[in-house]
Design a protein around this motif. Structure first.
Motif, PDB file in Angstrom:
ATOM      1  N   UNK A 116       0.822  -1.462   0.067  1.00 13.04           N
ATOM      2  CA  UNK A 116      -0.099   0.285   0.060  1.00 13.04           C
ATOM      3  C   UNK A 116       0.697   1.349   0.079  1.00 13.04           C
ATOM      4  N   UNK A 117       2.090   1.031   0.192  1.00 14.87           N
ATOM      5  CA  UNK A 117       2.992   2.221   0.168  1.00 14.87           C
ATOM      6  C   UNK A 117       4.205   1.927  -0.827  1.00 14.87           C
ATOM      7  N   UNK A 118       3.992   1.812  -2.072  1.00 18.14           N
ATOM      8  CA  UNK A 118       5.039   1.053  -3.043  1.00 18.14           C
ATOM      9  C   UNK A 118       6.147   2.299  -3.060  1.00 18.14           C
ATOM     10  N   UNK A 119       5.893   3.739  -2.686  1.00 18.52           N
ATOM     11  CA  UNK A 119       6.920   4.626  -2.869  1.00 18.52           C
ATOM     12  C   UNK A 119       7.704   4.557  -1.603  1.00 18.52           C
ATOM     13  N   UNK A 120       6.937   3.780  -0.486  1.00 20.07           N
ATOM     14  CA  UNK A 120       7.838   4.088   0.807  1.00 20.07           C
ATOM     15  C   UNK A 120       7.266   5.158   1.681  1.00 20.07           C
ATOM     16  N   UNK A 121       7.511   4.750   2.983  1.00 19.30           N
ATOM     17  CA  UNK A 121       7.382   5.719   3.963  1.00 19.30           C
ATOM     18  C   UNK A 121       8.824   5.954   4.735  1.00 19.30           C
ATOM     19  N   UNK A 122       9.083   7.076   5.247  1.00 17.97           N
ATOM     20  CA  UNK A 122      10.229   7.276   5.767  1.00 17.97           C
ATOM     21  C   UNK A 122       9.847   8.437   7.132  1.00 17.97           C
ATOM     22  N   UNK A 123      10.758   8.556   8.128  1.00 19.47           N
ATOM     23  CA  UNK A 123      10.753   9.085   9.321  1.00 19.47           C
ATOM     24  C   UNK A 123       9.472   9.190   9.832  1.00 19.47           C
ATOM     25  N   UNK A 124       8.830  10.599   9.917  1.00 20.41           N
ATOM     26  CA  UNK A 124       7.577  10.627  10.748  1.00 20.41           C
ATOM     27  C   UNK A 124       6.368   9.854  10.278  1.00 20.41           C
ATOM     28  N   UNK A 125       6.382   9.615   8.859  1.00 21.47           N
ATOM     29  CA  UNK A 125       5.494   8.929   8.325  1.00 21.47           C
ATOM     30  C   UNK A 125       5.131   7.389   8.678  1.00 21.47           C
ATOM     31  N   UNK A 126       6.586   6.892   9.137  1.00 25.56           N
ATOM     32  CA  UNK A 126       6.265   5.637   9.565  1.00 25.56           C
ATOM     33  C   UNK A 126       5.414   5.496  10.910  1.00 25.56           C
ATOM     34  N   UNK A 127       5.751   6.669  11.862  1.00 22.37           N
ATOM     35  CA  UNK A 127       5.018   6.577  13.035  1.00 22.37           C
ATOM     36  C   UNK A 127       3.677   6.652  12.912  1.00 22.37           C
ATOM     37  N   UNK A 128       3.448   7.750  11.862  1.00 21.37           N
ATOM     38  CA  UNK A 128       1.907   8.066  11.581  1.00 21.37           C
ATOM     39  C   UNK A 128       1.105   6.831  11.066  1.00 21.37           C
ATOM     40  N   UNK A 129       1.599   6.206  10.305  1.00 18.74           N
ATOM     41  CA  UNK A 129       1.025   5.168   9.919  1.00 18.74           C
ATOM     42  C   UNK A 129       0.868   4.153  10.741  1.00 18.74           C
ATOM     43  N   UNK A 130       2.048   3.763  11.473  1.00 24.11           N
ATOM     44  CA  UNK A 130       1.496   2.779  12.557  1.00 24.11           C
ATOM     45  C   UNK A 130       0.393   3.290  13.470  1.00 24.11           C
ATOM     46  N   UNK A 131       0.319   4.429  13.948  1.00 20.00           N
ATOM     47  CA  UNK A 131      -0.752   5.043  14.657  1.00 20.00           C
ATOM     48  C   UNK A 131      -2.062   4.900  14.144  1.00 20.00           C
ATOM     49  N   UNK A 132      -2.127   5.107  12.756  1.00 16.42           N
ATOM     50  CA  UNK A 132      -3.416   4.697  12.068  1.00 16.42           C
ATOM     51  C   UNK A 132      -3.756   3.354  12.115  1.00 16.42           C
TER      52      UNK A 132
END
Length: 185
Positions: A76-92
């Motif tokens: 669902x994130x083929x372009x990747x997540x990095x930094x705060x976006x990783x934590x935000x995705x986990x939170x969701x």
């Protein structure tokens, strides 16, 4: 009453030895603490730390397993997540699931910080209509670890499995999949 000279000398030697032992213990403790900070986690330890952070339900702990330039890539994130976006995705994801847990089912450590591990995720998905839908999802992550931190994690899982569980039309399926799949790896 004064101590005889030889008792005084023995007491002085004993006190000196105790002082040196305490100083040595403190020096060894400081050296061990420094080694612990200098010696990065192995790839195996990083994989376990990643799973443990998810099971602790801590977005910040999941993010902390990644290097500063670390990336998470999955269906669902083929372009990747990095930094705060990783934590935000986990939170969701944590907001959408109750009793979310991950279990490692196999782990294979390769050369040069490469590791692959299979996992099972279990939890109850909060459907848009308020239902709690039990979910069991199998997946596999392939990671590159450098200096004890994940620099790249590629997650593989069947995101259509989640959508199939949600009986609320295309929009509900899209919401469930995008929310869960973005951080299930």
């Amino acid at each position: 009453m004064a101590l005889p000279e030889h008792d005084y000398v023995l007491e002085k030697l004993a006190l000196d030895a105790i002082g040196r032992a305490r100083a040595d213990a403190a020096r060894y403790r400081r050296a061990a603490e420094a080694r612990a900070q200098e010696d990065p986690m192995t790839a195996r330890e990083a994989a376990h730390a990643f799973i443990d952070a998810w099971n602790a339900r801590s977005p910040d702990a999941v993010r902390a397993v990644f290097a500063a330039d670390g990336r998470l890539i999955d269906p669902s994130a083929p372009d990747g997540l990095a930094g705060p976006a990783i934590a935000a995705s986990v939170q969701r994801t944590l907001e959408r699931f109750t009793d979310l847990s991950f279990a490692l089912t196999s782990l294979l450590e390769g050369d040069a910080g490469r590791i692959a591990f299979e996992w099972v995720m279990r939890g109850a998905l909060a459907a848009p209509d308020g239902r709690r839908i039990p979910v069991t999802l199998n997946g596999c992550d392939v990671c590159q670890v450098r200096d004890g931190k994940i620099v790249e994690l590629r997650g593989y899982f069947d995101r259509s499995r989640i959508a199939a569980l949600v009986d609320g039309g295309a929009e509900a399926s899209r919401l469930a999949v995008s929310s869960v799949a973005a951080s299930a790896g």
